[in-house]
Design a protein around this motif. Structure first.
Motif, short mmCIF file in Angstrom:
data_model
loop_
_atom_site.label_atom_id
_atom_site.label_comp_id
_atom_site.label_asym_id
_atom_site.label_seq_id
_atom_site.Cartn_x
_atom_site.Cartn_y
_atom_site.Cartn_z
N LEU A 194 9.72 2.89 3.06
CA LEU A 194 9.99 2.54 1.68
C LEU A 194 11.49 2.61 1.41
O LEU A 194 12.22 3.34 2.08
N GLU A 195 11.95 1.85 0.42
CA GLU A 195 13.35 1.92 0.05
C GLU A 195 13.72 3.31 -0.43
O GLU A 195 14.82 3.80 -0.18
N ARG A 196 12.80 3.95 -1.10
CA ARG A 196 12.99 5.33 -1.55
C ARG A 196 11.63 5.84 -2.02
O ARG A 196 10.70 5.07 -2.19
N MET A 197 11.55 7.15 -2.19
CA MET A 197 10.36 7.73 -2.79
C MET A 197 10.62 7.93 -4.28
O MET A 197 11.76 8.17 -4.68
N PRO A 198 9.59 7.82 -5.12
CA PRO A 198 9.80 8.03 -6.55
C PRO A 198 10.34 9.42 -6.84
O PRO A 198 9.93 10.40 -6.21
N LYS A 199 11.26 9.50 -7.78
CA LYS A 199 11.78 10.81 -8.20
C LYS A 199 10.82 11.50 -9.15
O LYS A 199 10.81 12.73 -9.25
N ASP A 200 10.01 10.74 -9.87
CA ASP A 200 9.01 11.30 -10.76
C ASP A 200 7.88 11.87 -9.91
O ASP A 200 7.23 11.15 -9.14
N PRO A 201 7.60 13.19 -10.00
CA PRO A 201 6.55 13.78 -9.17
C PRO A 201 5.19 13.12 -9.35
O PRO A 201 4.43 12.99 -8.38
N ARG A 202 4.87 12.69 -10.56
CA ARG A 202 3.58 12.05 -10.79
C ARG A 202 3.47 10.75 -10.00
O ARG A 202 2.43 10.46 -9.41
N GLN A 203 4.55 9.97 -10.03
CA GLN A 203 4.54 8.72 -9.28
C GLN A 203 4.48 8.98 -7.77
O GLN A 203 3.79 8.25 -7.04
N GLU A 204 5.18 10.00 -7.31
CA GLU A 204 5.16 10.31 -5.88
C GLU A 204 3.75 10.70 -5.44
O GLU A 204 3.29 10.32 -4.34
N ILE A 205 3.05 11.45 -6.28
CA ILE A 205 1.68 11.84 -5.95
C ILE A 205 0.79 10.60 -5.83
O ILE A 205 -0.01 10.48 -4.89
N VAL A 206 0.93 9.68 -6.77
CA VAL A 206 0.10 8.47 -6.74
C VAL A 206 0.39 7.65 -5.49
O VAL A 206 -0.53 7.19 -4.80
N VAL A 207 1.68 7.45 -5.17
CA VAL A 207 2.04 6.67 -3.99
C VAL A 207 1.50 7.33 -2.72
O VAL A 207 0.96 6.66 -1.82
N ALA A 208 1.62 8.65 -2.62
CA ALA A 208 1.16 9.36 -1.43
C ALA A 208 -0.36 9.29 -1.29
O ALA A 208 -0.89 9.17 -0.18
N LEU A 209 -1.07 9.37 -2.41
CA LEU A 209 -2.53 9.41 -2.35
C LEU A 209 -3.16 8.05 -2.04
O LEU A 209 -4.29 7.99 -1.53
N MET A 210 -2.45 6.97 -2.34
CA MET A 210 -3.07 5.66 -2.21
C MET A 210 -3.31 5.25 -0.76
O MET A 210 -4.19 4.43 -0.49
N GLY A 211 -2.56 5.82 0.18
CA GLY A 211 -2.84 5.54 1.59
C GLY A 211 -4.19 6.10 2.02
O GLY A 211 -5.08 5.36 2.47
N PRO A 212 -4.40 7.44 1.89
CA PRO A 212 -5.72 7.99 2.22
C PRO A 212 -6.83 7.40 1.37
O PRO A 212 -7.97 7.27 1.85
N ALA A 213 -6.52 7.02 0.12
CA ALA A 213 -7.55 6.41 -0.74
C ALA A 213 -8.07 5.12 -0.12
O ALA A 213 -9.27 4.81 -0.22
N VAL A 214 -7.19 4.35 0.51
CA VAL A 214 -7.62 3.12 1.18
C VAL A 214 -8.63 3.44 2.28
O VAL A 214 -9.66 2.76 2.43
N ASN A 215 -8.35 4.48 3.07
CA ASN A 215 -9.28 4.86 4.14
C ASN A 215 -10.62 5.33 3.59
O ASN A 215 -11.67 5.03 4.17
N ILE A 216 -10.60 6.04 2.46
CA ILE A 216 -11.84 6.48 1.84
C ILE A 216 -12.65 5.27 1.36
O ILE A 216 -13.89 5.22 1.52
N VAL A 217 -11.97 4.30 0.77
CA VAL A 217 -12.66 3.08 0.31
C VAL A 217 -13.28 2.35 1.50
O VAL A 217 -14.44 1.89 1.43
#
Length: 401
Positions: free
Chosen positions: A125-148
């Motif tokens: 990625l160009e960078r990680m979000p500085k907002d912790p909430r956004q960083e959590i969402v970005v990080a979770l969406m990878g494993p969420a794809v595997n769960i789906v």
């Protein structure tokens, strides 16, 4: 079972690609343009606006898997099962990385490329979000794809009646893997989701942990804690690898380096934050006049240390030329080619601009090698990654007194 390598923003690893595309002597078109080598990686396509690369060592995984399945099954069918399973599993890994990348895009963060490695995938990625909430969402969406993916396969197996292992099912794959291909992929996706949620850098769980800690402490301290856990985990994997699966040693090395890079990047960002670029900018530099031949750029390159130059017309900044562009221009036009044919738009900043923000621009900006510092429209300085590194070394030496 393969792990998913995770998501990174570019740093030292990105330098491996820096000048790779000027090493070839001929232009490429058609399918050759789609399949290009960049450093140690082969570009195999572009999907959703993101380049997908395969590392040169990636095919060795299929050789190893084929050998393992042959030794444990002794049948061509077993080998075919193993190779097909790994191919589909890595398709799931790619989808995992696109889960990160496309979610980050929603927050205005681009992805430079995705690379397939023998131990998994890597979305830069160009960078990680500085907002912790956004960083959590970005990080979770990878494993969420595997769960789906796992959930969809579970539904398919349930409908088809293949969701349970009967006693009459023949085992055609090693390590107690069920013969049902879809079951294997289902279990692998569950493993990928769980493994990547281990709360340690550079795993997705480590990013969630860092973001959660950021609600209670400074980002640097939160990063150091998550990185420390990651390196402790790496030591554990390394020790296990010495007595068992050697792949664990590779995973340990990756985790150790990734955790150290995250901690180092956060420390550098903290050191540069609220520091004006005027403290670190280059004030003695050469410029190229618009319309000059490429031979002039060659002379300046050989005579000094700078490789990228601002272009002026009547004292006003009109663009920049980079070393990569100069090499391409020499290949295409020779020494007499005009600077105008390779000049690109200049990225500018003011003398009081934050050094941390400019470092981010240099690391993440597409082909940004040089930032021109303007004061009331007059070029007063330049900044690049090299002189920011020099500034950091000088500050480290002063602190060590």
């Amino acid at each position: 079972m393969r792990m998913n390598a995770g998501t990174f923003y570019p740093g030292a690893l990105d330098e491996l690609r820096k000048y790779a595309d000027v090493l070839g002597g001929q232009k490429q078109t058609g399918w050759r343009q789609q399949m290009q080598w960049s450093g140690w990686s082969l570009k195999i396509g572009r999907f959703a606006g993101i380049d997908l690369f395969m590392h040169a060592t990636f095919p060795l995984l299929f050789v190893w898997i084929g050998a393992v399945y042959w030794l444990q099954t002794g049948t061509p069918g077993g080998v075919l099962f193993g190779l097909s399973f790994i191919a589909v599993l890595f398709l799931c890994v790619v989808l995992h990385e696109y889960g990160h990348a496309l979610t980050a895009r929603r927050y205005g963060i681009g992805t430079r490329y995705i690379t397939l490695l023998p131990i998994g995938g890597l979305a830069t990625l160009e960078r990680m979000p500085k907002d912790p909430r956004q960083e959590i969402v970005v990080a979770l969406m990878g494993p969420a794809v595997n769960i789906v993916i796992a959930f969809v396969l579970f539904l398919i197996l349930g409908i088809s009646g293949g969701g349970s292992m009967g006693e009459d099912v023949e085992m055609t794959a090693p390590a107690l893997m069920p013969a049902n291909f879809l079951q294997s992929v289902l279990f692998a996706n569950i493993f990928l989701a769980v493994f990547n949620m281990i709360p340690a850098f550079p795993m997705d769980g480590g990013r969630v942990l860092r973001a959660a800690l950021c609600f209670r402490m400074e980002r640097l301290r939160a990063t150091q804690i998550a990185a420390g856990i990651g390196q402790a985990l790496a030591l554990g994997f390394g020790l296990l690898g010495l007595f068992g699966n050697p792949i664990l040693i590779l995973i340990a090395v990756f985790i150790w380096i990734g955790a150290a890079a995250e901690a180092g990047g956060a420390e550098i960002e903290t050191q540069l934050h609220h520091k004006p670029v005027s403290r670190a900018m280059i004030t003695q530099f050469q410029v190229l006049p618009r319309g000059a031949p490429l031979s002039r750029a060659v002379d300046l390159t050989l005579a000094g240390t700078l490789k990228d130059f601002p272009v002026l017309e009547h004292g006003q900044l009109v663009g920049v030329v980079t070393q990569k562009a100069i090499l391409r221009g020499l290949r295409d036009h020779g020494l007499d080619g005009p600077i105008d044919t390779i000049m690109t738009k200049a990225v500018t900043a003011a003398p009081d601009s934050d050094l941390a923000a400019l470092l981010e621009t240099l690391q993440h900006g597409e082909d940004v090698q040089l930032i021109c510092i303007l004061q009331k429209g007059v070029l007063v300085g330049l900044v690049n990654l090299e002189n920011i590194s020099e500034y950091l070394r000088i500050q480290a030496a002063l602190r060590a007194r």
